[in-house]
Motif scaffolding. Structure first.
Motif, short mmCIF file in Angstrom:
data_model
loop_
_atom_site.label_atom_id
_atom_site.label_comp_id
_atom_site.label_asym_id
_atom_site.label_seq_id
_atom_site.Cartn_x
_atom_site.Cartn_y
_atom_site.Cartn_z
N VAL A 38 16.93 22.71 2.25
CA VAL A 38 17.01 21.39 2.88
C VAL A 38 17.36 20.35 1.82
CG1 VAL A 38 15.76 19.65 4.22
CG2 VAL A 38 15.29 22.10 4.58
N ASP A 39 18.45 19.63 2.05
CA ASP A 39 18.95 18.67 1.06
C ASP A 39 17.88 17.72 0.57
OD1 ASP A 39 21.38 19.86 1.34
OD2 ASP A 39 22.42 18.13 2.20
N VAL A 40 17.13 17.12 1.48
CA VAL A 40 16.13 16.12 1.10
C VAL A 40 15.10 16.72 0.15
CG1 VAL A 40 14.28 14.63 1.96
CG2 VAL A 40 16.44 14.79 3.21
N GLU A 41 14.65 17.93 0.46
CA GLU A 41 13.67 18.60 -0.38
C GLU A 41 14.25 18.96 -1.75
OE1 GLU A 41 12.34 21.93 1.85
OE2 GLU A 41 11.30 20.73 3.37
N LEU A 42 15.50 19.42 -1.75
CA LEU A 42 16.14 19.77 -3.02
C LEU A 42 16.36 18.55 -3.89
CD1 LEU A 42 18.78 22.39 -1.82
CD2 LEU A 42 16.56 22.83 -2.88
N PRO A 52 25.27 15.57 -6.01
CA PRO A 52 25.21 16.72 -6.93
C PRO A 52 24.62 17.96 -6.27
CG PRO A 52 24.38 14.74 -8.01
CD PRO A 52 24.56 14.40 -6.56
N VAL A 53 23.66 17.77 -5.37
CA VAL A 53 23.07 18.92 -4.68
C VAL A 53 24.10 19.61 -3.81
CG1 VAL A 53 21.43 19.59 -2.87
CG2 VAL A 53 20.69 18.11 -4.74
N ARG A 54 24.87 18.83 -3.04
CA ARG A 54 25.89 19.43 -2.17
C ARG A 54 26.99 20.11 -2.99
NH1 ARG A 54 23.96 21.15 1.79
NH2 ARG A 54 26.08 21.54 2.54
N GLU A 55 27.36 19.53 -4.12
CA GLU A 55 28.37 20.15 -4.97
C GLU A 55 27.84 21.46 -5.57
OE1 GLU A 55 29.26 17.02 -7.71
OE2 GLU A 55 30.82 16.16 -6.43
N ALA A 56 26.57 21.45 -5.96
CA ALA A 56 25.96 22.66 -6.50
C ALA A 56 25.90 23.75 -5.44
CB ALA A 56 24.57 22.35 -7.03
N ILE A 57 25.53 23.39 -4.23
CA ILE A 57 25.45 24.36 -3.14
C ILE A 57 26.83 24.94 -2.84
CG2 ILE A 57 25.10 24.55 -0.64
CD1 ILE A 57 22.60 22.85 -1.00
N ALA A 58 27.87 24.11 -2.91
CA ALA A 58 29.22 24.61 -2.68
C ALA A 58 29.59 25.69 -3.71
CB ALA A 58 30.22 23.46 -2.73
N ARG A 59 29.19 25.49 -4.96
CA ARG A 59 29.46 26.49 -6.00
C ARG A 59 28.65 27.75 -5.76
NH1 ARG A 59 28.68 23.79 -11.76
NH2 ARG A 59 29.31 25.88 -12.43
N LEU A 60 27.40 27.58 -5.34
CA LEU A 60 26.55 28.73 -5.06
C LEU A 60 27.09 29.53 -3.88
CD1 LEU A 60 23.11 26.96 -5.51
CD2 LEU A 60 24.02 28.78 -6.98
N GLN A 62 30.24 29.74 -3.14
CA GLN A 62 31.46 30.39 -3.62
C GLN A 62 31.15 31.70 -4.34
OE1 GLN A 62 33.68 28.10 -6.54
NE2 GLN A 62 35.61 28.99 -5.83
N ILE A 63 30.04 31.76 -5.07
CA ILE A 63 29.71 32.99 -5.79
C ILE A 63 28.81 33.90 -4.99
CG2 ILE A 63 30.03 31.89 -8.03
CD1 ILE A 63 27.01 31.81 -8.36
N GLY A 64 28.43 33.49 -3.76
CA GLY A 64 27.73 34.38 -2.86
C GLY A 64 26.22 34.32 -2.89
N LEU A 65 25.64 33.27 -3.49
CA LEU A 65 24.19 33.18 -3.55
C LEU A 65 23.58 32.40 -2.39
CD1 LEU A 65 23.53 32.70 -7.37
CD2 LEU A 65 23.08 34.73 -5.98
N VAL A 66 24.37 31.58 -1.71
CA VAL A 66 23.87 30.88 -0.53
C VAL A 66 24.88 31.04 0.60
CG1 VAL A 66 22.65 29.16 -1.94
CG2 VAL A 66 24.90 28.62 -1.00
N THR A 67 24.37 30.88 1.82
CA THR A 67 25.20 30.95 3.02
C THR A 67 25.12 29.60 3.73
OG1 THR A 67 24.74 33.31 3.28
CG2 THR A 67 25.58 32.13 5.22
N VAL A 68 26.27 28.98 3.95
CA VAL A 68 26.32 27.67 4.59
C VAL A 68 26.89 27.82 5.99
CG1 VAL A 68 27.28 25.33 4.51
CG2 VAL A 68 26.60 26.49 2.38
N ARG A 69 26.14 27.35 6.95
CA ARG A 69 26.60 27.32 8.33
C ARG A 69 26.80 25.85 8.70
NH1 ARG A 69 22.67 31.16 7.96
NH2 ARG A 69 23.27 33.30 8.53
#
Length: 213
Positions: A38-42, A52-60, A62-69
């Motif tokens: 959750v963005d607010v918690e992060l 910066p959180v959203r940009e970091a999540i986009a990189r994660l 890309q390398i397969g560590l998170v799934t964005v729906r």
């Protein structure tokens, strides 16, 4: 010319800090597979804004560590066998190349550092301490990566290694990783003999023994 304060460099720094912190939390199991991010918690945890959180999540992602729906949720990706096998093959190839390029440049101080790291690795396995085992394994292989001086190898490994770390954590939580101690010792032996090709093959095989369950 005069430059304004802050700017892109600061933004990049915050993004990279957020990326590294989140990647570490996923790899060490603090953020478990399937856990919702959750963005607010992060933002509160990391002490940064949403960008910066959203940009970091986009990189994660890309390398397969998170799934964005989109419009739904962002979660920590499950442990995926196929992804791990693909990452393993790439990592093994990069470590093979690193050893082949590094061996002719190794000094006794490098070999001693590898031997000492392997001993720390052995003790960590006996103590069932996966964090210490992973750190020692990193230290062992990092000698070859650093000495080879190939920036492309470093870049590729930075992308694929985190995908393997969660798998390593399970393996190094038991004594099933003990074979790596002997494999590490063999790599040092071949490197000391100056046999770059054999050391490279042994290094590759060491990474290929990390079989996904």
């Amino acid at each position: 010319m005069p430059l304004p304060a802050g700017g892109r460099a600061q933004r990049t720094l915050l993004r990279d800090q957020a990326f590294r912190a989140l990647r570490h939390a996923i790899v060490d199991g603090t953020l478990r597979p399937g856990e919702r991010l959750v963005d607010v918690e992060l933002c509160a945890w990391l002490g940064v804004s949403r960008t910066p959180v959203r940009e970091a999540i986009a990189r994660l992602e890309q390398i397969g560590l998170v799934t964005v729906r989109p419009g739904s949720s962002t979660t920590v990706s499950p442990l995926d066998v196929r992804t791990a096998i693909e990452a393993q093959a790439v990592a093994a190839a990069m470590h093979e190349l690193a050893a082949r390029e590094a061996v002719p440049l190794l000094g006794e101080d490098h070999l001693s550092a590898m031997t000492e790291a392997n001993e720390r690795f052995r003790r960590a396995l006996l103590a069932t301490d996966p964090d210490a085992a992973i750190a020692a394994d990193d230290a062992f292989h990092q000698v070859l990566v650093a000495v080879c001086g190939n920036r492309r190898v470093v870049s590729v490994l930075d992308e694929v290694t985190p995908l393997l770390r969660r798998m390593e954590r399970a393996r190094f939580s038991s004594l099933t990783g003990r074979a790596s101690v002997a494999q590490h010792a063999r790599i040092v032996e071949l490197a000391r003999a100056g046999d770059a090709d054999a050391a490279a093959r042994a290094n590759r095989e060491n990474w290929l023994t990390l079989r996904p369950e």
